[in-house]
Design an enzyme around this catalytic site. Structure first.
Site, PDB file in Angstrom:
ATOM      1  N   TYR A 160       0.824  -1.206   0.000  1.00 43.41           N
ATOM      2  CA  TYR A 160       0.000   0.000   0.000  1.00 43.41           C
ATOM      3  C   TYR A 160       0.862   1.261   0.000  1.00 43.41           C
ATOM      4  O   TYR A 160       1.741   1.442   0.840  1.00 43.41           O
ATOM      5  CB  TYR A 160      -0.905   0.004   1.236  1.00 43.41           C
ATOM      6  CG  TYR A 160      -1.835   1.205   1.312  1.00 43.41           C
ATOM      7  CD1 TYR A 160      -3.028   1.219   0.588  1.00 43.41           C
ATOM      8  CD2 TYR A 160      -1.523   2.310   2.095  1.00 43.41           C
ATOM      9  CE1 TYR A 160      -3.880   2.299   0.652  1.00 43.41           C
ATOM     10  CE2 TYR A 160      -2.366   3.396   2.158  1.00 43.41           C
ATOM     11  CZ  TYR A 160      -3.538   3.393   1.438  1.00 43.41           C
ATOM     12  OH  TYR A 160      -4.384   4.469   1.493  1.00 43.41           O
TER      13      TYR A 160
ATOM     14  N   HIS B  50      -4.221  15.992  -2.718  1.00 45.26           N
ATOM     15  CA  HIS B  50      -4.800  16.000  -1.371  1.00 45.26           C
ATOM     16  C   HIS B  50      -4.778  17.381  -0.719  1.00 45.26           C
ATOM     17  O   HIS B  50      -5.361  17.564   0.352  1.00 45.26           O
ATOM     18  CB  HIS B  50      -4.053  15.005  -0.477  1.00 45.26           C
ATOM     19  CG  HIS B  50      -4.418  13.576  -0.731  1.00 45.26           C
ATOM     20  ND1 HIS B  50      -4.295  12.979  -1.965  1.00 45.26           N
ATOM     21  CD2 HIS B  50      -4.916  12.615   0.095  1.00 45.26           C
ATOM     22  CE1 HIS B  50      -4.692  11.714  -1.893  1.00 45.26           C
ATOM     23  NE2 HIS B  50      -5.075  11.474  -0.659  1.00 45.26           N
TER      24      HIS B  50
ATOM     25  N   ASN C  61      -0.020  11.133   5.984  1.00 44.17           N
ATOM     26  CA  ASN C  61      -0.658  10.312   7.010  1.00 44.17           C
ATOM     27  C   ASN C  61      -0.166  10.733   8.382  1.00 44.17           C
ATOM     28  O   ASN C  61       1.043  10.777   8.620  1.00 44.17           O
ATOM     29  CB  ASN C  61      -0.319   8.831   6.800  1.00 44.17           C
ATOM     30  CG  ASN C  61      -1.409   8.103   6.043  1.00 44.17           C
ATOM     31  OD1 ASN C  61      -2.594   8.362   6.246  1.00 44.17           O
ATOM     32  ND2 ASN C  61      -1.009   7.194   5.171  1.00 44.17           N
TER      33      ASN C  61
ATOM     34  N   TYR D 205     -24.598  27.680  44.815  1.00 45.33           N
ATOM     35  CA  TYR D 205     -23.745  26.646  44.226  1.00 45.33           C
ATOM     36  C   TYR D 205     -22.522  27.229  43.508  1.00 45.33           C
ATOM     37  O   TYR D 205     -21.441  26.641  43.540  1.00 45.33           O
ATOM     38  CB  TYR D 205     -24.537  25.824  43.212  1.00 45.33           C
ATOM     39  CG  TYR D 205     -25.487  24.808  43.794  1.00 45.33           C
ATOM     40  CD1 TYR D 205     -25.682  24.680  45.165  1.00 45.33           C
ATOM     41  CD2 TYR D 205     -26.202  23.960  42.954  1.00 45.33           C
ATOM     42  CE1 TYR D 205     -26.558  23.750  45.683  1.00 45.33           C
ATOM     43  CE2 TYR D 205     -27.085  23.014  43.453  1.00 45.33           C
ATOM     44  CZ  TYR D 205     -27.264  22.916  44.822  1.00 45.33           C
ATOM     45  OH  TYR D 205     -28.131  21.993  45.326  1.00 45.33           O
TER      46      TYR D 205
ATOM     47  N   ARG E  98     -20.214  27.847  46.516  1.00 44.43           N
ATOM     48  CA  ARG E  98     -19.971  26.714  47.399  1.00 44.43           C
ATOM     49  C   ARG E  98     -19.431  25.491  46.655  1.00 44.43           C
ATOM     50  O   ARG E  98     -18.629  24.727  47.195  1.00 44.43           O
ATOM     51  CB  ARG E  98     -21.287  26.357  48.105  1.00 44.43           C
ATOM     52  CG  ARG E  98     -21.182  25.196  49.045  1.00 44.43           C
ATOM     53  CD  ARG E  98     -22.425  24.970  49.906  1.00 44.43           C
ATOM     54  NE  ARG E  98     -23.660  25.452  49.388  1.00 44.43           N
ATOM     55  CZ  ARG E  98     -24.774  24.719  49.230  1.00 44.43           C
ATOM     56  NH1 ARG E  98     -24.754  23.439  49.528  1.00 44.43           N
ATOM     57  NH2 ARG E  98     -25.886  25.254  48.786  1.00 44.43           N
TER      58      ARG E  98
ATOM     59  N   PHE F  87      -3.324   6.102  12.171  1.00 46.10           N
ATOM     60  CA  PHE F  87      -3.705   7.454  11.764  1.00 46.10           C
ATOM     61  C   PHE F  87      -5.086   7.852  12.258  1.00 46.10           C
ATOM     62  O   PHE F  87      -5.496   8.999  12.127  1.00 46.10           O
ATOM     63  CB  PHE F  87      -3.696   7.563  10.232  1.00 46.10           C
ATOM     64  CG  PHE F  87      -4.487   6.462   9.568  1.00 46.10           C
ATOM     65  CD1 PHE F  87      -5.860   6.395   9.682  1.00 46.10           C
ATOM     66  CD2 PHE F  87      -3.833   5.469   8.848  1.00 46.10           C
ATOM     67  CE1 PHE F  87      -6.587   5.363   9.094  1.00 46.10           C
ATOM     68  CE2 PHE F  87      -4.553   4.437   8.253  1.00 46.10           C
ATOM     69  CZ  PHE F  87      -5.933   4.393   8.369  1.00 46.10           C
TER      70      PHE F  87
ATOM     71  N   GLU G  73     -12.871   4.142   3.556  1.00 48.36           N
ATOM     72  CA  GLU G  73     -12.684   4.804   4.852  1.00 48.36           C
ATOM     73  C   GLU G  73     -14.081   5.100   5.400  1.00 48.36           C
ATOM     74  O   GLU G  73     -14.614   6.198   5.249  1.00 48.36           O
ATOM     75  CB  GLU G  73     -11.834   6.057   4.664  1.00 48.36           C
ATOM     76  CG  GLU G  73     -10.434   5.691   4.151  1.00 48.36           C
ATOM     77  CD  GLU G  73      -9.673   6.844   3.535  1.00 48.36           C
ATOM     78  OE1 GLU G  73     -10.164   7.989   3.580  1.00 48.36           O
ATOM     79  OE2 GLU G  73      -8.567   6.605   2.997  1.00 48.36           O
TER      80      GLU G  73
END
Length: 510
Positions: free
Chosen positions: A54, A84, A196, A280, A283, A329, A415
């Site tokens: 790959y 990309h 990646n 609150y 406190r 990744f 994916e």
């Protein structure tokens, strides 16, 4: 200050900040360079073969089954970067980009990605010479790493895209040339290795978690000032109470509040009053601020582990003669941590806003002038400061919705479960900024309220904090341009001077 050394071990959060914000130098250790060379030799032997591997001999994503001819494998790496680099939106700030570059270099230097030493050295040269790639903040789905943002980094390294140089946005090739850095010519596996990784998520997260930790201390200080200004008691911070519920964050906050309010003439003046319990927001500060600290601590632990990770794919193991495809990744763990951080910050700001309201509200402020104004009616005082805090908290509540529970599949269903961790990281950074402004408003208003309690004297820590505010911001008399006060208070929250003043008086806070 000595340089940060990339030796294959984990980075420290403090090192990330030093490089990102203070331009500390970074060097590659000789042992790491040797490990890189050995890994590169192994990748070259793989690339010479015919076995489908790959991203080395095949395409990527849904194109994983397409075997690339040897003569086209170098072109594949360049094309991966260019195709990309599809991020959109505003560019990351320079400090964020520098953190991103550091984490990328450190991951590659661990020797499991198969890049040449030259790749890491080029990233470090960009850090040294102030060449910061223009990286759009949006486009990552948090799986296969932060592909789009990292592609913009890689594009800069090969002389494509844009970079910042001397504060100007210029073509990357021009920025590299001015700095004397030769653009990379990518070899097999190197484009994929640059793309990646979880480095955007981790970089933004590292800076956010450091800022959040400091903000937690400041929130305790502002809260202590408000307790005193509102004629509250510090009895609820008694160590015996908190020993019976041993959450570390809760006990740390209670300890801080005890010290901050120690020797308080204001609290002593009404020690025998008939009020049984405070609201609150006063406190329960140890419980609520403490829960925010638990969120910060969880996120910090995840980030510290990630700073020692390799999140590339595939990973190489030259000593075993193995190359393995996996999912390091995937940013799910970072998304969960940073979503949790945003939740904690929303709580911290939410309770701060409630104290802000009590300080200005004539129904709850224990006899202070309405809206802390001198001569109310003609003057509105800090009325609108509470509006602003309310608006910020409302926005914070939207940021507290988790990003990591969502998933939109990509790459033709290859994916099919994505982390959306980059969205969580962006939200966390925004949440820190909004929460800091809310706490800064409380700091400002609590200082005014303590002044109005004179001649009663606040506790040692509250007094030191009030005095630190007064060195920059004058008490409010007649109305003035409000934004100047808000901006000055935010600057105090950012520069750490209030915490420093308190620690000078009391010693280190929890």
């Amino acid at each position: 200050m000595s340089a940060v050394t990339l030796d294959g071990g984990p980075l420290a959060l403090a090192d990330v900040e030093a490089v990102a914000r203070h331009r500390r130098g970074v060097i590659l250790a000789p042992a790491a360079a040797a490990r890189l060379r050995a890994g590169r030799d192994f990748v070259d032997s793989l690339a010479a073969g015919t076995e489908p591997i790959y991203g080395i001999t095949t395409g990527v994503g849904k194109l994983k089954d397409v075997v690339i001819p040897p003569a086209e494998r170098a072109a594949l790496q360049r094309n991966l970067v260019l195709s990309h680099a599809g991020g959109v939106g505003e560019p990351l700030a320079e400090a964020e980009t520098r953190a991103l570059l550091l984490l990328l270099a450190a991951s590659l230097a661990r020797g499991a990605s198969g890049v040449r030493p030259r790749v890491v050295e080029t990233v470090l040269a960009c850090l040294e010479h102030g060449v910061s790639p223009v990286v759009p903040e949006r486009g990552s789905v948090g799986s296969s790493g932060d592909l789009a943002p990292l592609a913009h980094v890689a594009a800069c390294l090969i002389g494509e895209g844009e970079a910042w140089s001397d504060g100007r946005r210029v073509p990357a090739r021009a920025a590299l040339e001015k700095a004397g850095i030769a653009p990379l010519v990518l070899e097999t596996k190197e484009g994929l290795a640059l793309l990646n990784g979880t480095h955007l998520m981790a970089a933004l997260g590292a800076l956010a978690v450091l800022d959040a930790g400091r903000l937690a201390q400041l929130a305790d200080i502002a809260g202590a000032m408000s307790v005193e200004a509102l004629m509250g008691t510090n009895a609820a911070f008694d160590a015996r109470i908190h020993a019976l519920r041993p959450h570390p964050g809760q006990n740390a906050v209670a300890a801080n509040l005890r010290r901050l309010t120690s020797a308080s003439g204001i609290i002593e003046s009404h020690r025998d009053c008939t009020r049984v319990q405070d609201a609150y927001s006063l406190r329960c500060m140890p419980q609520v601020h403490g829960s925010a600290r638990e969120a910060i601590g969880f996120a910090r632990g995840v980030l510290e582990r990630e700073l020692g990770a390799v999140s590339d794919n595939p990973l190489i193991f030259p000593e075993d003669g193995a190359v393995l495809s996996g999912g390091n990744f995937h940013g799910e763990v970072l998304g969960l941590a940073l979503d949790t951080l945003a939740l904690g910050l929303a709580q911290l700001a939410g309770i701060s806003e409630r104290r802000i309201d009590r300080l200005v509200n004539p129904l709850t402020n224990e006899g202070l002038p309405p809206f802390l104004a001198r001569g109310g009616g003609v003057n509105s005082g800090y009325m609108i400061a509470q509006y602003t805090a309310a608006a910020l908290v409302a926005e914070l509540k939207t940021l507290a919705h988790p990003a990591g529970v969502d998933s939109i599949p990509t790459s033709g269903l290859q994916e099919d479960y994505n982390a959306m961790g980059a969205g969580a990281a962006l939200k966390a950074g925004r949440a820190v900024a909004l929460a800091r402004q809310v706490v800064a408003i409380e700091l400002l208003l609590a200082a005014q309220a303590l002044d109005l309690r004179a001649p009663l004297v606040p506790g040692r820590g509250s007094r030191a904090a009030r005095d630190a505010v007064r060195r920059t911001i004058a008490p409010l008399g007649d109305d003035r341009f409000l934004k100047d006060d808000l901006d000055a208070a935010l600057a105090l929250a950012e520069d750490g001077s209030v915490v420093a003043a308190v620690e000078a008086a009391l010693g280190p806070l929890e």
